[in-house]
Design a protein around this motif. Structure first.
Motif, PDB file in Angstrom:
ATOM      1  N   ILE A  28      -1.391   0.656 -11.225  1.00  0.00           N
ATOM      2  CA  ILE A  28      -0.868   1.076  -9.815  1.00  0.00           C
ATOM      3  C   ILE A  28       0.530   0.794  -9.886  1.00  0.00           C
ATOM      4  O   ILE A  28       1.120  -0.223 -10.600  1.00  0.00           O
ATOM      5  CB  ILE A  28      -1.324  -0.397  -8.925  1.00  0.00           C
ATOM      6  CG1 ILE A  28      -3.485   0.160  -8.410  1.00  0.00           C
ATOM      7  CG2 ILE A  28      -0.643   0.410  -7.161  1.00  0.00           C
ATOM      8  CD1 ILE A  28      -3.681  -0.578  -7.331  1.00  0.00           C
ATOM      9  N   ILE A  29       0.888   1.965  -9.598  1.00  0.00           N
ATOM     10  CA  ILE A  29       2.480   2.307 -10.070  1.00  0.00           C
ATOM     11  C   ILE A  29       3.609   2.854  -9.455  1.00  0.00           C
ATOM     12  O   ILE A  29       4.594   2.493  -8.906  1.00  0.00           O
ATOM     13  CB  ILE A  29       3.268   2.977 -10.933  1.00  0.00           C
ATOM     14  CG1 ILE A  29       2.029   4.308 -10.447  1.00  0.00           C
ATOM     15  CG2 ILE A  29       2.163   2.514 -12.691  1.00  0.00           C
ATOM     16  CD1 ILE A  29       2.266   5.698 -11.640  1.00  0.00           C
ATOM     17  N   TRP A  30       2.724   2.370  -7.993  1.00  0.00           N
ATOM     18  CA  TRP A  30       3.838   2.751  -6.544  1.00  0.00           C
ATOM     19  C   TRP A  30       3.188   2.568  -4.573  1.00  0.00           C
ATOM     20  O   TRP A  30       1.279   3.372  -5.377  1.00  0.00           O
ATOM     21  CB  TRP A  30       4.417   3.721  -6.648  1.00  0.00           C
ATOM     22  CG  TRP A  30       3.827   5.357  -6.464  1.00  0.00           C
ATOM     23  CD1 TRP A  30       2.678   6.015  -7.684  1.00  0.00           C
ATOM     24  CD2 TRP A  30       3.405   6.418  -5.918  1.00  0.00           C
ATOM     25  NE1 TRP A  30       2.852   7.140  -7.248  1.00  0.00           N
ATOM     26  CE2 TRP A  30       2.929   7.646  -6.431  1.00  0.00           C
ATOM     27  CE3 TRP A  30       3.724   6.460  -4.346  1.00  0.00           C
ATOM     28  CZ2 TRP A  30       2.812   8.401  -5.486  1.00  0.00           C
ATOM     29  CZ3 TRP A  30       3.829   7.860  -3.037  1.00  0.00           C
ATOM     30  CH2 TRP A  30       2.847   8.216  -3.884  1.00  0.00           C
ATOM     31  N   GLY A  31       3.333   2.859  -3.833  1.00  0.00           N
ATOM     32  CA  GLY A  31       2.792   3.137  -2.231  1.00  0.00           C
ATOM     33  C   GLY A  31       2.841   2.400  -2.385  1.00  0.00           C
ATOM     34  O   GLY A  31       1.533   1.380  -0.624  1.00  0.00           O
ATOM     35  N   ASP A  32       3.297   0.334  -2.495  1.00  0.00           N
ATOM     36  CA  ASP A  32       3.547  -0.672  -1.691  1.00  0.00           C
ATOM     37  C   ASP A  32       1.822  -1.474  -0.562  1.00  0.00           C
ATOM     38  O   ASP A  32       2.275  -1.067   0.001  1.00  0.00           O
ATOM     39  CB  ASP A  32       4.852  -0.073  -0.772  1.00  0.00           C
ATOM     40  CG  ASP A  32       5.979   0.186  -1.170  1.00  0.00           C
ATOM     41  OD1 ASP A  32       6.751  -0.458  -1.670  1.00  0.00           O
ATOM     42  OD2 ASP A  32       6.737   0.258  -0.774  1.00  0.00           O
ATOM     43  N   GLY A  33       1.403  -1.584  -1.657  1.00  0.00           N
ATOM     44  CA  GLY A  33      -0.035  -1.894  -1.206  1.00  0.00           C
ATOM     45  C   GLY A  33      -0.725  -1.025  -0.972  1.00  0.00           C
ATOM     46  O   GLY A  33      -2.059  -1.364  -0.393  1.00  0.00           O
ATOM     47  N   ARG A  34      -0.308   0.185  -0.768  1.00  0.00           N
ATOM     48  CA  ARG A  34      -1.895   1.227   0.094  1.00  0.00           C
ATOM     49  C   ARG A  34      -2.540   1.719  -1.428  1.00  0.00           C
ATOM     50  O   ARG A  34      -3.584   2.778  -0.869  1.00  0.00           O
ATOM     51  CB  ARG A  34      -0.852   2.758   0.284  1.00  0.00           C
ATOM     52  CG  ARG A  34      -0.009   2.688   1.351  1.00  0.00           C
ATOM     53  CD  ARG A  34       0.972   3.739   1.676  1.00  0.00           C
ATOM     54  NE  ARG A  34       2.072   3.456   2.516  1.00  0.00           N
ATOM     55  CZ  ARG A  34       2.958   2.463   2.460  1.00  0.00           C
ATOM     56  NH1 ARG A  34       3.692   2.160   1.208  1.00  0.00           N
ATOM     57  NH2 ARG A  34       3.539   2.286   3.394  1.00  0.00           N
ATOM     58  N   ALA A  35      -2.070   1.334  -2.696  1.00  0.00           N
ATOM     59  CA  ALA A  35      -3.193   1.650  -3.448  1.00  0.00           C
ATOM     60  C   ALA A  35      -4.274   0.221  -4.353  1.00  0.00           C
ATOM     61  O   ALA A  35      -3.480  -0.767  -3.930  1.00  0.00           O
ATOM     62  CB  ALA A  35      -3.100   2.361  -5.366  1.00  0.00           C
ATOM     63  N   LYS A  36      -5.355  -0.043  -3.900  1.00  0.00           N
ATOM     64  CA  LYS A  36      -6.411  -1.046  -4.131  1.00  0.00           C
ATOM     65  C   LYS A  36      -7.110  -0.798  -4.598  1.00  0.00           C
ATOM     66  O   LYS A  36      -8.184   0.326  -4.614  1.00  0.00           O
ATOM     67  CB  LYS A  36      -6.952  -1.053  -2.923  1.00  0.00           C
ATOM     68  CG  LYS A  36      -5.587  -0.847  -1.508  1.00  0.00           C
ATOM     69  CD  LYS A  36      -6.444  -1.769  -0.249  1.00  0.00           C
ATOM     70  CE  LYS A  36      -5.442  -1.585   1.121  1.00  0.00           C
ATOM     71  NZ  LYS A  36      -4.646  -2.656   0.968  1.00  0.00           N
ATOM     72  N   ILE A  37      -7.556  -1.795  -5.956  1.00  0.00           N
ATOM     73  CA  ILE A  37      -8.637  -2.157  -6.487  1.00  0.00           C
ATOM     74  C   ILE A  37      -9.797  -2.483  -6.065  1.00  0.00           C
ATOM     75  O   ILE A  37      -9.763  -3.810  -5.302  1.00  0.00           O
ATOM     76  CB  ILE A  37      -8.000  -2.728  -8.282  1.00  0.00           C
ATOM     77  CG1 ILE A  37      -7.283  -1.302  -8.888  1.00  0.00           C
ATOM     78  CG2 ILE A  37      -9.702  -3.037  -9.074  1.00  0.00           C
ATOM     79  CD1 ILE A  37      -6.569  -1.677 -10.659  1.00  0.00           C
ATOM     80  N   LEU A  38     -11.205  -2.434  -5.989  1.00  0.00           N
ATOM     81  CA  LEU A  38     -12.203  -3.127  -5.157  1.00  0.00           C
ATOM     82  C   LEU A  38     -13.325  -3.326  -5.701  1.00  0.00           C
ATOM     83  O   LEU A  38     -13.129  -2.785  -7.236  1.00  0.00           O
ATOM     84  CB  LEU A  38     -11.927  -2.617  -3.934  1.00  0.00           C
ATOM     85  CG  LEU A  38     -11.144  -1.748  -3.104  1.00  0.00           C
ATOM     86  CD1 LEU A  38     -11.177  -1.198  -2.032  1.00  0.00           C
ATOM     87  CD2 LEU A  38     -10.517  -3.362  -2.418  1.00  0.00           C
ATOM     88  N   ASP A  39     -14.345  -4.003  -5.458  1.00  0.00           N
ATOM     89  CA  ASP A  39     -15.269  -4.265  -5.965  1.00  0.00           C
ATOM     90  C   ASP A  39     -15.790  -4.719  -7.354  1.00  0.00           C
ATOM     91  O   ASP A  39     -16.107  -4.206  -8.199  1.00  0.00           O
ATOM     92  CB  ASP A  39     -16.213  -2.371  -5.666  1.00  0.00           C
ATOM     93  CG  ASP A  39     -17.336  -3.009  -5.711  1.00  0.00           C
ATOM     94  OD1 ASP A  39     -18.280  -4.293  -5.745  1.00  0.00           O
ATOM     95  OD2 ASP A  39     -18.307  -2.056  -6.259  1.00  0.00           O
ATOM     96  N   ASN A  40     -14.756  -5.414  -7.719  1.00  0.00           N
ATOM     97  CA  ASN A  40     -14.950  -6.268  -8.668  1.00  0.00           C
ATOM     98  C   ASN A  40     -14.439  -5.499  -9.934  1.00  0.00           C
ATOM     99  O   ASN A  40     -14.606  -4.643 -10.914  1.00  0.00           O
ATOM    100  CB  ASN A  40     -15.825  -6.276  -9.512  1.00  0.00           C
ATOM    101  CG  ASN A  40     -16.098  -7.464  -8.394  1.00  0.00           C
ATOM    102  OD1 ASN A  40     -15.715  -8.975  -7.980  1.00  0.00           O
ATOM    103  ND2 ASN A  40     -17.787  -8.710  -7.880  1.00  0.00           N
ATOM    104  N   GLY A  41     -13.536  -4.128  -9.471  1.00  0.00           N
ATOM    105  CA  GLY A  41     -12.726  -3.220 -10.472  1.00  0.00           C
ATOM    106  C   GLY A  41     -13.634  -2.389 -10.901  1.00  0.00           C
ATOM    107  O   GLY A  41     -13.313  -1.558 -11.488  1.00  0.00           O
ATOM    108  N   ARG A  42     -14.603  -1.725  -9.541  1.00  0.00           N
ATOM    109  CA  ARG A  42     -15.478  -0.344  -9.569  1.00  0.00           C
ATOM    110  C   ARG A  42     -15.146  -0.010  -8.941  1.00  0.00           C
ATOM    111  O   ARG A  42     -15.450   1.772  -9.316  1.00  0.00           O
ATOM    112  CB  ARG A  42     -16.443  -0.935  -9.702  1.00  0.00           C
ATOM    113  CG  ARG A  42     -17.208  -1.727 -11.125  1.00  0.00           C
ATOM    114  CD  ARG A  42     -19.235  -2.194 -10.951  1.00  0.00           C
ATOM    115  NE  ARG A  42     -19.096  -2.837  -9.520  1.00  0.00           N
ATOM    116  CZ  ARG A  42     -19.308  -4.370  -9.462  1.00  0.00           C
ATOM    117  NH1 ARG A  42     -19.467  -5.330 -11.160  1.00  0.00           N
ATOM    118  NH2 ARG A  42     -20.118  -5.111  -8.251  1.00  0.00           N
TER     119      ARG A  42
END
Length: 281
Positions: A28-42
């Motif tokens: 994730i390269i920008w967004g101050d937390g607005r981008a999220k990786i969820l579900d154990n990376g899926r």
């Protein structure tokens, strides 16, 4: 062809088939937390509000391959927003292969915007209306990129084929490794109906979701493995793949029924004559 052979000899590549987690394949390269990786990376989600959008990029750089990503686009009134998913190198003479999804008013079809940049030059836009609602479920958007073709596909259906016509003096993206990028951002100055429809921030945050990334591609590496040799003999066969008669008919069907803009027919935009590939492809 000499330039391509030089690129293969001068660099070493590793052919990798990847279907790992977003933690493994992307940053994730920008967004101050607005981008999220969820579900154990899926699952990966991007969001956009009035303050900022968000984006990610691949850890690897690729030189040729088949790249697949399943995306579910912003639902409801997404006017003014753009969800971009593309390959790009860096610098003023960069290469780039674009999917861009232009937001819509509720009930209107999304516009899928495609483009190909070679050595810093773009202006090769083709636009389509999708034949399904891309906000209700995930759909697969694919780029097949080999030394002879860049083929855009939606759920396995080819919609565009940019061919290597270097023998006719037309540049083709073949020497610059590219990363995968995606972003969700506000572009209400142009994205929806030419910028006449603005983003309705009462609908924020806007959300796009990604899953099932898969790459069968040449990844820049220090390995001595020849990507060309591996890819040419791989079961996937993407190195030599082109559209057969069935694929050509499916692409023709899409272009006849769902293409809404083709730079190769826009004589007003090119009063000195259409780009040369338009008459040769």
């Amino acid at each position: 062809m000499k330039g391509f052979l030089f690129a293969i000899l001068a660099c070493s590549f590793l052919s990798i088939a990847s279907a790992g987690s977003f933690y493994q394949d992307f940053d994730i390269i920008w967004g101050d937390g607005r981008a999220k990786i969820l579900d154990n990376g899926r699952l990966l989600t991007l969001s956009l509000d009035k303050t900022s959008g968000s984006g990610f990029q691949s850890k690897n750089e690729y030189l040729f391959g088949k790249i697949d990503m399943q995306v579910k686009l912003v639902h409801g009134n997404s006017a003014g927003t753009v969800t971009a998913y593309y390959l790009s190198s860096q610098g003023p003479t960069h290469d780039e292969i674009d999917f861009e999804f232009l937001g819509n008013l509720s009930g209107d079809p999304y516009t899928l915007h495609t483009n190909v940049f070679t050595q810093g030059k773009g202006n090769r836009e083709m636009q389509f209306k999708l034949w399904f609602d891309p906000t209700k479920d995930f759909h697969t958007y694919s780029i097949l990129w080999n030394p002879r073709h860049v083929i855009f596909m939606v759920d396995g259906t080819p919609i565009r084929d940019f061919k290597n016509l270097e023998s006719r003096g037309i540049a083709f993206p073949k020497n610059q490794p590219m990363r995968i990028y995606s972003s969700l951002w506000n572009a209400d100055d142009w994205a929806t109906r030419g910028g006449t429809v603005k983003t309705d921030w009462s609908n924020a945050p806007f959300l796009a979701s990604y899953r099932n990334f898969n790459s069968d591609a040449c990844v820049t590496s220090s390995s001595s493995t020849s990507c060309a040799s591996d890819a040419a003999t791989s079961k996937s066969g993407w190195w030599n793949q082109e559209l057969d008669s069935t694929g050509q008919e499916r692409m023709k069907w899409v272009q006849q029924n769902y293409m809404i803009y083709n730079y190769c027919t826009d004589s007003k935009r090119f009063p000195q004559g259409l780009p040369p590939e338009c008459s040769l492809a």
